[in-house]
Design a protein around this motif. Structure first.
Motif, PDB file in Angstrom:
ATOM      1  N   TRP A  78      -1.584  -5.927  -3.509  1.00 48.53           N
ATOM      2  CA  TRP A  78      -1.374  -4.776  -2.623  1.00 48.53           C
ATOM      3  C   TRP A  78      -2.562  -4.610  -1.691  1.00 48.53           C
ATOM      4  O   TRP A  78      -3.710  -4.665  -2.129  1.00 48.53           O
ATOM      5  CB  TRP A  78      -1.213  -3.505  -3.455  1.00 48.53           C
ATOM      6  N   LEU A  79      -2.281  -4.377  -0.404  1.00 45.85           N
ATOM      7  CA  LEU A  79      -3.327  -4.097   0.569  1.00 45.85           C
ATOM      8  C   LEU A  79      -2.877  -2.932   1.444  1.00 45.85           C
ATOM      9  O   LEU A  79      -1.844  -3.002   2.109  1.00 45.85           O
ATOM     10  CB  LEU A  79      -3.590  -5.311   1.462  1.00 45.85           C
ATOM     11  N   LEU A 127       2.816 -10.344  -1.348  1.00 44.91           N
ATOM     12  CA  LEU A 127       1.746  -9.494  -0.839  1.00 44.91           C
ATOM     13  C   LEU A 127       2.369  -8.266  -0.178  1.00 44.91           C
ATOM     14  O   LEU A 127       3.125  -8.394   0.783  1.00 44.91           O
ATOM     15  CB  LEU A 127       0.897 -10.264   0.185  1.00 44.91           C
ATOM     16  N   PHE A 128       2.067  -7.081  -0.697  1.00 39.67           N
ATOM     17  CA  PHE A 128       2.531  -5.832  -0.113  1.00 39.67           C
ATOM     18  C   PHE A 128       1.445  -5.309   0.820  1.00 39.67           C
ATOM     19  O   PHE A 128       0.280  -5.163   0.406  1.00 39.67           O
ATOM     20  CB  PHE A 128       2.819  -4.794  -1.202  1.00 39.67           C
ATOM     21  N   ILE A 129       1.805  -5.050   2.076  1.00 32.19           N
ATOM     22  CA  ILE A 129       0.861  -4.544   3.074  1.00 32.19           C
ATOM     23  C   ILE A 129       1.355  -3.185   3.542  1.00 32.19           C
ATOM     24  O   ILE A 129       2.422  -3.078   4.149  1.00 32.19           O
ATOM     25  CB  ILE A 129       0.726  -5.497   4.279  1.00 32.19           C
ATOM     26  N   GLN A 156       5.117 -14.512   0.021  1.00 35.65           N
ATOM     27  CA  GLN A 156       6.055 -13.630   0.714  1.00 35.65           C
ATOM     28  C   GLN A 156       5.366 -12.301   0.972  1.00 35.65           C
ATOM     29  O   GLN A 156       4.508 -11.874   0.194  1.00 35.65           O
ATOM     30  CB  GLN A 156       7.322 -13.411  -0.123  1.00 35.65           C
ATOM     31  N   ILE A 157       5.747 -11.652   2.060  1.00 32.34           N
ATOM     32  CA  ILE A 157       5.096 -10.407   2.459  1.00 32.34           C
ATOM     33  C   ILE A 157       6.140  -9.303   2.578  1.00 32.34           C
ATOM     34  O   ILE A 157       7.212  -9.505   3.162  1.00 32.34           O
ATOM     35  CB  ILE A 157       4.349 -10.581   3.800  1.00 32.34           C
ATOM     36  N   VAL A 158       5.837  -8.161   2.009  1.00 28.79           N
ATOM     37  CA  VAL A 158       6.616  -6.930   2.201  1.00 28.79           C
ATOM     38  C   VAL A 158       5.654  -5.937   2.843  1.00 28.79           C
ATOM     39  O   VAL A 158       4.606  -5.633   2.271  1.00 28.79           O
ATOM     40  CB  VAL A 158       7.162  -6.370   0.881  1.00 28.79           C
ATOM     41  N   ALA A 159       6.004  -5.450   4.031  1.00 31.09           N
ATOM     42  CA  ALA A 159       5.073  -4.620   4.788  1.00 31.09           C
ATOM     43  C   ALA A 159       5.739  -3.339   5.240  1.00 31.09           C
ATOM     44  O   ALA A 159       6.946  -3.297   5.484  1.00 31.09           O
ATOM     45  CB  ALA A 159       4.538  -5.390   5.996  1.00 31.09           C
ATOM     46  N   ALA A 160       4.934  -2.283   5.353  1.00 32.56           N
ATOM     47  CA  ALA A 160       5.395  -0.988   5.860  1.00 32.56           C
ATOM     48  C   ALA A 160       4.606  -0.647   7.105  1.00 32.56           C
ATOM     49  O   ALA A 160       3.383  -0.829   7.144  1.00 32.56           O
ATOM     50  CB  ALA A 160       5.212   0.102   4.804  1.00 32.56           C
TER      51      ALA A 160
END
Length: 874
Positions: A78-79, A127-129, A156-160
């Motif tokens: 998490w970032l 990776l959650f951004i 893989q990236i999940v971003a908000a």
């Protein structure tokens, strides 16, 4: 930049902020977002690169990502970004701490070290951004772009993000590697708002729930603030405005805050109107900046006014103006009205005149532009300004006709009666000759006939429309509405051929007058006829053409009719989730027009959908609410229609109290004459007779309905009659008749694309229907083979209800395919499957494709559901 300067930047970088390397705690009672979580999990399970959650603040993006992380069975990090991460050294430091990468001797090599660490990974990583929008510097954006473009496929990236992040992601769109969840998907629907209130032990009656849905438009923070205010008995609007001031407006540059305040006076706007109100010559650039920052700017379906603010932000800005400069606020309303009138936006213009308090000018403009208002399709604006008039009992004949014209859309019985009484009084008091008498008397006739439609008095409606069209044959917009009412009566009575002819005539006439919106009612009616006659492709094409043509889009309210029609098409095709989304949008639209009685219609169609979806508790609740509102709005026709569907569910549930209550009401309807009955009412009565064991009477009813269906090419009704006859044959032990009736229903479903074979009462016949899917049984009975390529054939395999019947699949599952299926159900992705079964990922993909083909599924979750219904999976 010199190498020495680079080194000094890295040496000066602060240590990583470990608080930003973990998600914030979940709320004490988080709202389950099951459908969104499923979308995210399926996206990740397919190995796709990026999932992007885009919305203004307060839509639950962070909570949704955290819930997704907790469901994963693989490594995740998490970032949470901050403005400090725009310095490359800081962002590298954060990522290095996440990946436990030691600092290299040369700090300039840190990025390469990071990517080498990712490349060396064997296990997949997500990776959650969070707060991705805060990365605005070129170095920071380039680093994220490189992660998306060249990093190991295991990442893989999940971003908000608030608004659209400035990233190079077009190639992900192209390669189907991007899942974008925007504001529309993240907003709460009524059921979720009710669940949120219940979790906080706050009792909301349905009217309060609808009001909250309307004011918040599903914005989660707005809902929570309103619930909190309700619990503390404070003003929710003031709390919401205070929140927006603290979290959004106070932190803006004065120039942007001024722009928002000046342009918030209108419900919708264009860049040109925004420039006129704010004095900002660079309004397009300002709006682009605000949209990029995710500040509650949304698309509006009106091509003339394509943008709008969320109502909560608009109210907060207007409150600031009202407190500081109330005279300026009124001036802005009138300034906006001038521009809108000059550019032909009459609906919004009269609304602004009303807000500005210039009622004399408002009446004059309505008198001059009443036809333009109706043609524009701005029924909500018309009703709003009429309700806000200081003296509503006006003697303007044109205004009275304009108000009467809204009845076709609002379906408000009380308003219709008042309109009719006012028109009758004005006509009686006017000295002869009456100007344009055909328009006046046609308007009175269409109000009377609309009342007959809404009251379920269809034969009377046919007499009224027939008499008026003979006496006043002139083709006007009012005569077209009369034809629409006539077609509605014919459709309710099952006269599909005549209903189609009359509706097409009405559509042709209204189209000549360039009406927008009103024609959607007719398109929905024609689409419903298409669906009844088994032409779902034609219905989909009819409605799809309207949504694809911007010039035919209505401004707000009439979109509801397209949503309902599209939902019915999708339901007939068995696409329940897509149908639910369409009806959720229809519900939101109905709630936006506070004076409309459209909501109970939407609730009825939602109940039909959930009943077909085998969600009987939800269906019963929705029908009960539709019936309550129908009584409240005196919509007797809808009440009887919804009650007919509700009693069919009651018969399946053996709810004798509900059945007896319906029978009491039905006997009263029979005394008035069954010639006024919906075909759905006659069908419901036949099912009640079956439930009571009155088989001979029920069989006669079924035969009558089948004959009527054949005369009108009503294939949906024919299917229902066959299913009823099959149930009666099963009850009485007539096996040959049972097989014949089910074979007729099966063939009708395959030929017309009716997924309804598996819905409602059809589910109870699954055991009897199952042998008809077996090639061996069909050969023994002398029946023709089923068409192997028919798209409905595979979904019908869901009828196989136990593991012993798996041999009836078109192709049985192999042992390895069963192993893959079991591991998919446990959430394993392709790489985990390959590792566990010691095969390549390409082999796994082949097994999964075979699974999908044999089960008739399009994706993993659907395959799991089908396999569980077949008891192949526990």
């Amino acid at each position: 930049m010199s190498q020495h300067r680079q080194h000094s930047e890295y040496r000066a970088a602060p240590p990583p902020d470990h608080a930003r390397l973990r998600p914030a705690p979940l709320p004490a009672e988080p709202l389950p977002r099951t459908a969104l979580l499923d979308q995210l999990m399926q996206h990740l399970a397919r190995g796709r690169r990026l999932a992007l959650l885009r919305s203004p603040p307060g839509y639950g993006k962070t909570t949704l990502m955290h819930a997704c992380a907790l469901q994963l069975r693989q490594d995740w990090l998490w970032l949470r970004c901050s403005s400090a991460d725009n310095q490359p050294a800081q962002l590298h430091s954060q990522l290095a701490a996440l990946l436990a990468v030691p600092q290299p001797d040369n700090p300039a090599h840190l990025e390469t070290t990071l990517f080498n660490q990712l490349e060396a990974r064997q296990a997949p990583l997500v990776l959650f951004i969070d707060d991705l929008h805060l990365l605005r510097s070129n170095p920071a954006r380039q680093l994220i772009n490189r992660l998306l473009a060249v990093a190991t496929p295991r990442l893989q990236i999940v971003a908000a993000s608030q608004g659209q992040p400035q990233l190079a992601i077009t190639h992900l769109h192209r390669d189907q590697q991007l899942l974008a969840l925007d504001t529309a998907e993240l907003a709460l629907d009524s059921q979720q708002i009710a669940a949120l209130a219940s979790a906080r032990h706050i009792a909301l009656d349905n009217d309060s729930l609808y009001q909250l849905r309307t004011s918040s438009e599903g914005w989660i923070s707005g809902v929570l603030l309103a619930l909190s205010a309700r619990a503390r008995q404070t003003n929710a609007d003031e709390d919401t405005a205070r929140y927006l001031n603290e979290s959004v407006l106070d932190s803006l540059a004065p120039r942007l805050r001024h722009f928002l305040e000046q342009t918030s006076v209108v419900s919708a706007f264009s860049p040109a109107l925004a420039a006129h109100l704010s004095g900002d010559a660079q309004s397009e650039r300002t709006l682009a900046q605000l949209r990029r920052d995710g500040l509650f700017i949304e698309d509006n379906p009106d091509p003339l006014l394509p943008l709008r603010y969320h109502p909560a932000l608009r109210n907060a800005c207007q409150q600031r103006l009202q407190q500081r400069a109330p005279a300026r606020l009124r001036q802005l309303h009138l300034r906006g009205a001038d521009w809108l009138l000059q550019h032909g936006c009459y609906g919004e213009a009269v609304y602004q005149l009303g807000r500005g308090g210039d009622y004399n000018r408002l009446l004059a403009e309505v008198e001059q532009h009443s036809f333009d208002l109706l043609r524009e399709g701005k029924v909500d604006s018309i009703v709003d300004f009429l309700m806000d008039l200081p003296n509503r009992d006006t003697d303007h004949l044109t205004l009275a006709i304009t108000e009467a014209s809204t009845v076709i859309a609002t379906n408000d019985i009380e308003r219709a009666r008042l309109c009719l009484a006012r028109l009758q009084r004005l006509v009686r008091d006017l000295p002869p000759p009456i100007p344009r008498p055909e328009r006046v008397f046609q308007s009175m006739a269409f109000v009377r006939s609309r009342l007959a439609v809404l009251a379920g008095n269809y034969q009377h409606g046919l007499r009224l429309t027939g008499d008026s069209l003979r006496r006043w044959p002139q083709q006007t917009a009012a005569s077209a509405v009369l034809l629409y009412n006539r077609a509605s009566c014919l459709h309710a009575l099952g006269e599909l051929h005549a209903a189609r002819r009359v509706a097409e005539d009405a559509l042709s006439q209204l189209s000549q007058f360039a009406f927008r919106g009103y024609t959607h009612n007719l398109q929905l009616l024609l689409a419903q006829i298409d669906l009844s006659q088994g032409n779902s492709a034609g219905a989909a094409q009819r409605l799809g053409a309207l949504t694809e043509r911007p010039d035919s889009r209505s401004n707000t309210f009439y979109e509801l009719f397209l949503n309902i029609g599209q939902a019915q098409v999708l339901q007939q095709q068995g696409a329940f989730e897509a149908a639910r989304q369409q009806l959720a949008q229809a519900e939101a639209t109905a709630l936006e027009v506070s004076h409309s009685a459209a909501l109970p219609w939407v609730l009825h169609y939602q109940a039909c959908l959930h009943d077909a979806w085998d969600q009987s508790a939800t269906a019963a609740r929705l029908w009960d609410e539709a019936l309550r509102l129908s009584r409240q709005f005196r919509l007797c026709g809808l009440y009887r229609l919804a009650a007919a569907w509700r009693v069919r569910l009651a018969a399946r549930q053996q709810d004798e109290t509900a059945i007896q209550q319906w029978l009491k009401e039905w006997r009263w309807c029979q005394q008035q004459g069954e010639s006024n009955a919906h075909r759905e009412e006659l069908l419901a009565y036949a099912w009640v007779l079956q439930h009571q064991g009155r088989h001979d009477e029920a069989r006669q009813r079924a035969d009558d309905l089948l004959n009527q269906a054949r005369q009108q090419d009503n294939r949906w009704l024919a299917l229902q009659a066959h299913l009823l006859s099959a149930r009666l044959a099963r009850d009485t032990g007539h096996r040959d008749s049972l097989i014949n009736q089910l074979e007729s229903a099966l063939q009708l479903s395959l030929q017309q694309g009716f997924a309804q074979l598996l819905q409602h009462e059809g589910r109870s016949l699954s055991d009897a229907l199952r042998p008809l899917l077996s090639a061996r049984f069909r050969q023994q009975q002398g029946l023709a083979p089923l068409p192997a390529e028919n798209p409905l054939l595979h979904p019908l395999q869901q009828l196989l209800a136990d593991s012993q019947t798996q041999h009836l699949l078109v192709e049985p599952l192999t042992r390895r395919e069963q192993q893959v299926l079991q591991r998919i159900a446990r959430g394993q992705n392709n790489q985990q499957l390959a590792d566990a079964l010691s095969v390549s990922t390409s082999t796994i993909k082949t097994h999964i494709n075979n699974l999908f083909r044999k089960l008739g599924a399009n994706e993993r979750q659907q395959a799991i559901q089908i396999a569980r219904s077949l008891k192949i999976l526990p």
